[in-house]
Structures are given as structure tokens and as C-alpha cells.
Design a protein around this motif. Structure first.
Motif, short mmCIF file in Angstrom:
data_model
loop_
_atom_site.label_atom_id
_atom_site.label_comp_id
_atom_site.label_asym_id
_atom_site.label_seq_id
_atom_site.Cartn_x
_atom_site.Cartn_y
_atom_site.Cartn_z
N ASN A 275 0.82 -1.21 0.00
CA ASN A 275 0.00 0.00 0.00
C ASN A 275 0.85 1.26 0.00
OD1 ASN A 275 -2.44 -1.43 0.04
ND2 ASN A 275 -2.27 -1.73 2.24
N GLY A 276 2.13 1.11 -0.25
CA GLY A 276 3.07 2.23 -0.29
C GLY A 276 4.18 1.90 -1.26
N SER A 277 5.40 2.20 -0.85
CA SER A 277 6.55 1.93 -1.72
C SER A 277 7.74 1.44 -0.92
CB SER A 277 6.97 3.20 -2.46
OG SER A 277 6.01 3.55 -3.40
N LEU A 278 8.47 0.53 -1.53
CA LEU A 278 9.76 0.08 -1.03
C LEU A 278 10.81 0.59 -2.01
CD1 LEU A 278 11.66 -1.70 0.76
CD2 LEU A 278 11.26 -3.51 -0.92
N VAL A 279 11.86 1.20 -1.49
CA VAL A 279 12.95 1.67 -2.33
C VAL A 279 14.26 1.12 -1.76
CG1 VAL A 279 14.12 3.67 -3.34
CG2 VAL A 279 11.69 3.83 -2.76
N LEU A 280 15.04 0.48 -2.62
CA LEU A 280 16.38 0.04 -2.25
C LEU A 280 17.38 1.08 -2.72
CD1 LEU A 280 16.32 -3.73 -3.35
CD2 LEU A 280 15.68 -2.75 -1.14
N VAL A 281 18.36 1.36 -1.89
CA VAL A 281 19.41 2.31 -2.29
C VAL A 281 20.78 1.71 -2.01
CG1 VAL A 281 17.95 4.32 -1.89
CG2 VAL A 281 19.48 3.57 -0.10
N GLY A 282 21.77 2.24 -2.71
CA GLY A 282 23.14 1.81 -2.49
C GLY A 282 23.39 0.36 -2.86
N VAL A 283 22.67 -0.14 -3.84
CA VAL A 283 22.78 -1.54 -4.22
C VAL A 283 24.11 -1.75 -4.96
CG1 VAL A 283 21.75 -3.44 -5.53
CG2 VAL A 283 20.29 -1.79 -4.35
N ARG A 284 24.99 -2.51 -4.35
CA ARG A 284 26.30 -2.78 -4.94
C ARG A 284 26.22 -3.89 -5.98
NH1 ARG A 284 30.85 -2.34 -0.30
NH2 ARG A 284 30.46 -0.17 0.24
N GLU A 285 27.28 -4.03 -6.74
CA GLU A 285 27.30 -4.95 -7.88
C GLU A 285 26.95 -6.39 -7.49
OE1 GLU A 285 30.51 -6.62 -11.10
OE2 GLU A 285 30.74 -4.56 -10.40
N GLY A 286 27.51 -6.90 -6.39
CA GLY A 286 27.23 -8.28 -5.99
C GLY A 286 25.77 -8.50 -5.65
N VAL A 287 25.16 -7.53 -4.99
CA VAL A 287 23.74 -7.63 -4.64
C VAL A 287 22.89 -7.43 -5.90
CG1 VAL A 287 21.89 -6.66 -3.24
CG2 VAL A 287 24.19 -6.88 -2.28
N GLN A 288 23.27 -6.48 -6.74
CA GLN A 288 22.53 -6.23 -7.98
C GLN A 288 22.52 -7.47 -8.86
OE1 GLN A 288 20.75 -3.41 -9.07
NE2 GLN A 288 20.09 -4.86 -10.63
N SER A 289 23.65 -8.18 -8.91
CA SER A 289 23.70 -9.36 -9.79
C SER A 289 22.75 -10.45 -9.30
CB SER A 289 25.13 -9.88 -9.93
OG SER A 289 25.59 -10.37 -8.70
N ILE A 290 22.64 -10.65 -8.00
CA ILE A 290 21.70 -11.68 -7.51
C ILE A 290 20.25 -11.23 -7.72
CG2 ILE A 290 21.63 -11.06 -5.06
CD1 ILE A 290 21.73 -14.19 -4.60
N LEU A 291 19.98 -9.93 -7.59
CA LEU A 291 18.63 -9.43 -7.89
C LEU A 291 18.30 -9.66 -9.36
CD1 LEU A 291 18.64 -6.03 -5.96
CD2 LEU A 291 17.34 -8.08 -5.35
#
Length: 117
Positions: free
Chosen positions: A72-88
Motif C-alpha cells: 500500500n506504499g513503496s519500497l525503495v532500495l538504495v546503495g545496491v552494490r554490484e554483488g547484490v545487484q547481480s543476484i537481484l
């Protein structure tokens, strides 16, 4: 709460990782915090992953729980580094998530959401 710092703002909360890993050990704590925030009617969250170098499947699970809790709102991820971005990306989660480069940009995004823009 040694792995996270929570900053409650007007209309949203910022969860900042202090640990460098989002894994089995840190995820249980994050889930508990997310449920407490949702129970306090927080439906807009920013998760700052700037310090996080590693995320496993339990960490992904916590991120998806946060995503559902913010339906009912928003989730925002910030500061996502390369290792975390790759698994996402591998799990195809990144198209479902709002990812911003920094907290200030995420706060602007949340402000727009709260203003109905």
C-alpha cells in the motif's frame, strides 16, 4: 539491533544496513524489524544497502517480504552494490523493485508517492 539502524521519518522509515552481509544471520533480524514497522502502519520503506557486499537467498526473501509489506506504499532500495545487484538480476527481482542510487533520491521518490504524484 546491531545489523541495522532504523530512522523513522514522517510517512516512511529508512532501514540502513550496518552489516556487510544480508544472509541467514542478519535476515532474521531484518524480517523482525520489517514486521514491526508494518505493524506500526509503515507502508513506505527505504532499505539502504550501501554497506552490504553480499546477499544470499535468505536476504532476497527478506527484500521480497519488505516489498509485500509495502503493497500500500513503496519500497525503495538504495546503495545496491554490484554483488547484490547481480543476484537481484539473476532472480529477476530488479524489475519489480524501486532502486535508487542514494537515500536523498529515494526520499524524493517517497515524497512524490506521499504527495500522490
Amino acid at each position: 539491533m546491531e545489523n541495522f539502524k532504523i530512522d523513522n521519518k514522517d510517512g516512511y522509515s529508512i532501514i540502513s544496513m550496518t552489516a556487510d552481509r544480508l544472509d541467514l544471520q542478519t535476515t532474521a533480524e531484518l524480517r523482525s524489524e520489517l514486521v514491526l514497522l508494518a505493524g506500526n502502519q509503515v507502508s513506505n520503506m527505504i532499505i539502504d544497502l550501501s554497506n552490504c557486499n553480499y546477499c544470499d537467498t535468505t536476504g532476497l526473501s527478506a527484500i521480497m517480504i519488505a516489498h509485500r509489506l509495502c503493497k500500500n506504499g513503496s519500497l525503495v532500495l538504495v546503495g545496491v552494490r554490484e554483488g547484490v545487484q547481480s543476484i537481484l538480476s539473476i532472480q529477476n527481482f530488479d524489475p519489480k523493485l524501486n532502486i535508487e542510487p542514494d537515500v536523498a533520491t529515494a526520499e524524493s521518490f517517497i515524497s512524490d508517492v506521499l504527495a500522490g504524484k
